[in-house]
Design an enzyme around this catalytic site. Sequence first.
Site, PDB file in Angstrom:
ATOM      1  N   TYR A  52       7.276 -36.804 -50.523  1.00 21.25           N
ATOM      2  CA  TYR A  52       7.709 -36.495 -51.888  1.00 21.25           C
ATOM      3  C   TYR A  52       7.360 -35.077 -52.306  1.00 21.25           C
ATOM      4  CZ  TYR A  52       9.420 -41.160 -52.375  1.00 21.25           C
ATOM      5  OH  TYR A  52      10.148 -42.301 -52.196  1.00 21.25           O
ATOM      6  N   ARG A  55      10.103 -32.989 -50.955  1.00 22.67           N
ATOM      7  CA  ARG A  55      11.301 -33.092 -51.801  1.00 22.67           C
ATOM      8  C   ARG A  55      11.175 -32.190 -53.028  1.00 22.67           C
ATOM      9  NH1 ARG A  55      15.826 -34.146 -50.733  1.00 22.67           N
ATOM     10  NH2 ARG A  55      16.352 -35.452 -52.461  1.00 22.67           N
ATOM     11  N   GLN A  85      21.203 -40.684 -60.877  1.00 24.33           N
ATOM     12  CA  GLN A  85      20.064 -41.118 -60.068  1.00 24.33           C
ATOM     13  C   GLN A  85      19.199 -39.927 -59.668  1.00 24.33           C
ATOM     14  OE1 GLN A  85      21.049 -43.644 -56.715  1.00 24.33           O
ATOM     15  NE2 GLN A  85      22.932 -44.276 -57.708  1.00 24.33           N
ATOM     16  N   ASN A  86      19.684 -38.736 -59.959  1.00 27.26           N
ATOM     17  CA  ASN A  86      19.008 -37.528 -59.485  1.00 27.26           C
ATOM     18  C   ASN A  86      17.778 -37.186 -60.308  1.00 27.26           C
ATOM     19  OD1 ASN A  86      21.091 -37.438 -57.712  1.00 27.26           O
ATOM     20  ND2 ASN A  86      22.154 -35.731 -58.662  1.00 27.26           N
ATOM     21  N   HIS A 103      16.934 -44.919 -62.009  1.00 29.26           N
ATOM     22  CA  HIS A 103      16.476 -45.004 -60.620  1.00 29.26           C
ATOM     23  C   HIS A 103      16.151 -46.448 -60.326  1.00 29.26           C
ATOM     24  CE1 HIS A 103      16.087 -40.677 -60.964  1.00 29.26           C
ATOM     25  NE2 HIS A 103      15.437 -40.888 -62.082  1.00 29.26           N
TER      26      HIS A 103
END
Length: 104
Positions: A52, A55, A85-86, A103
């Site tokens: 994460y 990301r 969803q971003n 999400h």
Amino acid sequence: MKIVVLTGAGVSADSGIPTYRSSDGLWANYKIEEVCTPEALERDRAKVINFYNMRRREMAGKQPNAGHKALAELEKYFDVEIITQNIDNLHELAGSTKITHLHG
């Protein structure tokens, strides 16, 4: 007129943010079970956190693309709501004002 737009990873791909499922996407290099489940977090916390953090680093400095900007521009003419969803906030950076992050 009200327009509701649903977006996912594909809308941000042109901004240089890798998608999950494309042939060269994240799941080509990672198994979902190793980085995106409670069991993975329990088994190898560092690996999940590193995934994460990677990301987040990938998203740093990315800018909205023509798709994000076009959706923001539509607000001049229509009541536009985006459901995305971003987590990259590129819709916000483009100027869209009614955004729901969903999400799951």
